[in-house]
Design a protein around this motif. Sequence first.
Motif, mmCIF file in Angstrom:
data_model
loop_
_atom_site.group_PDB
_atom_site.id
_atom_site.type_symbol
_atom_site.label_atom_id
_atom_site.label_comp_id
_atom_site.label_asym_id
_atom_site.label_seq_id
_atom_site.Cartn_x
_atom_site.Cartn_y
_atom_site.Cartn_z
ATOM 1 N N PRO A 65 -13.009 18.761 113.853
ATOM 2 C CA PRO A 65 -13.361 20.158 113.583
ATOM 3 C C PRO A 65 -14.358 20.236 112.423
ATOM 4 N N VAL A 66 -15.275 21.191 112.504
ATOM 5 C CA VAL A 66 -16.256 21.375 111.443
ATOM 6 C C VAL A 66 -16.407 22.867 111.163
ATOM 7 N N ASP A 67 -16.379 23.191 109.892
ATOM 8 C CA ASP A 67 -16.584 24.559 109.436
ATOM 9 C C ASP A 67 -18.050 24.928 109.664
ATOM 10 N N LEU A 68 -18.327 26.194 109.959
ATOM 11 C CA LEU A 68 -19.704 26.619 110.198
ATOM 12 C C LEU A 68 -20.589 26.440 108.973
ATOM 13 N N ASN A 69 -20.038 26.627 107.773
ATOM 14 C CA ASN A 69 -20.825 26.380 106.559
ATOM 15 C C ASN A 69 -21.152 24.899 106.417
ATOM 16 N N THR A 70 -20.209 24.048 106.794
ATOM 17 C CA THR A 70 -20.464 22.608 106.746
ATOM 18 C C THR A 70 -21.577 22.248 107.715
ATOM 19 N N VAL A 123 -18.719 17.149 101.926
ATOM 20 C CA VAL A 123 -18.399 15.795 101.446
ATOM 21 C C VAL A 123 -16.921 15.495 101.709
ATOM 22 N N ARG A 124 -16.044 16.441 101.336
ATOM 23 C CA ARG A 124 -14.595 16.246 101.553
ATOM 24 C C ARG A 124 -14.262 16.015 103.026
ATOM 25 N N SER A 125 -14.966 16.728 103.908
ATOM 26 C CA SER A 125 -14.657 16.575 105.330
ATOM 27 C C SER A 125 -15.346 15.394 105.982
ATOM 28 N N GLY A 126 -16.141 14.647 105.212
ATOM 29 C CA GLY A 126 -16.694 13.394 105.718
ATOM 30 C C GLY A 126 -18.001 13.500 106.482
ATOM 31 N N PHE A 127 -18.679 14.639 106.435
ATOM 32 C CA PHE A 127 -19.949 14.800 107.143
ATOM 33 C C PHE A 127 -21.142 14.390 106.282
ATOM 34 N N VAL A 128 -20.968 14.472 104.974
ATOM 35 C CA VAL A 128 -22.041 14.187 104.017
ATOM 36 C C VAL A 128 -21.453 13.316 102.922
ATOM 37 N N ARG A 129 -22.293 12.456 102.341
ATOM 38 C CA ARG A 129 -21.859 11.681 101.183
ATOM 39 C C ARG A 129 -22.887 11.822 100.060
ATOM 40 N N CYS A 169 -27.747 12.628 95.134
ATOM 41 C CA CYS A 169 -28.413 13.078 96.358
ATOM 42 C C CYS A 169 -27.398 13.095 97.492
ATOM 43 N N LEU A 170 -27.815 13.665 98.597
ATOM 44 C CA LEU A 170 -26.931 13.813 99.745
ATOM 45 C C LEU A 170 -27.519 13.095 100.949
ATOM 46 N N GLU A 171 -26.640 12.492 101.727
ATOM 47 C CA GLU A 171 -27.063 11.917 102.999
ATOM 48 C C GLU A 171 -25.948 12.098 104.011
ATOM 49 N N LEU A 172 -26.331 12.061 105.279
ATOM 50 C CA LEU A 172 -25.357 12.237 106.345
ATOM 51 C C LEU A 172 -24.545 10.969 106.550
ATOM 52 N N THR A 173 -23.290 11.130 106.883
ATOM 53 C CA THR A 173 -22.438 10.011 107.300
ATOM 54 C C THR A 173 -22.600 9.859 108.811
ATOM 55 N N ASP A 174 -21.919 8.884 109.391
ATOM 56 C CA ASP A 174 -21.942 8.752 110.852
ATOM 57 C C ASP A 174 -21.426 10.025 111.510
ATOM 58 N N LEU A 175 -20.361 10.596 110.948
ATOM 59 C CA LEU A 175 -19.811 11.842 111.473
ATOM 60 C C LEU A 175 -20.834 12.977 111.362
ATOM 61 N N GLY A 176 -21.565 13.014 110.258
ATOM 62 C CA GLY A 176 -22.613 14.022 110.078
ATOM 63 C C GLY A 176 -23.733 13.860 111.089
ATOM 64 N N ARG A 177 -24.134 12.615 111.355
ATOM 65 C CA ARG A 177 -25.173 12.365 112.357
ATOM 66 C C ARG A 177 -24.679 12.762 113.760
ATOM 67 N N GLU A 178 -23.392 12.529 114.021
ATOM 68 C CA GLU A 178 -22.805 12.955 115.301
ATOM 69 C C GLU A 178 -22.863 14.480 115.420
ATOM 70 N N ALA A 179 -22.579 15.180 114.335
ATOM 71 C CA ALA A 179 -22.638 16.647 114.339
ATOM 72 C C ALA A 179 -24.070 17.129 114.566
ATOM 73 N N VAL A 180 -25.042 16.467 113.943
ATOM 74 C CA VAL A 180 -26.449 16.833 114.145
ATOM 75 C C VAL A 180 -26.837 16.636 115.603
ATOM 76 N N SER A 181 -26.447 15.512 116.181
ATOM 77 C CA SER A 181 -26.768 15.254 117.593
ATOM 78 C C SER A 181 -26.140 16.301 118.501
ATOM 79 N N ALA A 182 -24.879 16.639 118.241
ATOM 80 C CA ALA A 182 -24.198 17.659 119.038
ATOM 81 C C ALA A 182 -24.897 19.010 118.878
ATOM 82 N N ALA A 183 -25.313 19.325 117.668
ATOM 83 C CA ALA A 183 -26.002 20.592 117.420
ATOM 84 C C ALA A 183 -27.324 20.642 118.175
ATOM 85 N N HIS A 184 -28.102 19.560 118.095
ATOM 86 C CA HIS A 184 -29.382 19.521 118.820
ATOM 87 C C HIS A 184 -29.165 19.680 120.327
#
Length: 168
Positions: free
Chosen positions: A49-54, A96-102, A114-129
Amino acid sequence: MQNETRPDQRADDVDPAVLDAVESAMIRIRRRQSRRSLARPVVMGLDEPVDLNTLAVVDAVDEGAGEGGRDVTVGFVADRLAIDPSRASRIVAEAVRSGFVRRVASQEDGRRSCLELTDLGREAVSAAHRTRQGFYSLVLGDWDPEERRDFARLLTKFVHSLDDAGRR
């Protein structure tokens, strides 16, 4: 002296009917975006699950990473989301807490975070695209290819003009 324009000023050479049509369309787009109608299917299609703000933070970090060597910071996220830095800090902390960004040290200044996407964050980006582009494909499905290209070109030009107007 630099020529400054106010938001309520109209350029003399722009047809008022065009301005009315653009204003009306932008209001409808804003209303649709405020309902987050495209974000909801993205978050429902993910394993986690991902919050819309996240998701907004993830999109901003992804956008910043694509700008070639630029440090993506909380300030960058605040700027991209047009929110105050303290609110950006809170929603970045949740991402960061939810593991989408580090958080990582800046390569320019190790004291800066600085901020970068985690694997979970990249998965969310792919799903969004996939979700957004699938939706746009459906919406543009009955347009002819030339109309699609013209729309993409003009919409991109419009967004760049919005960005430029915001810097004035």
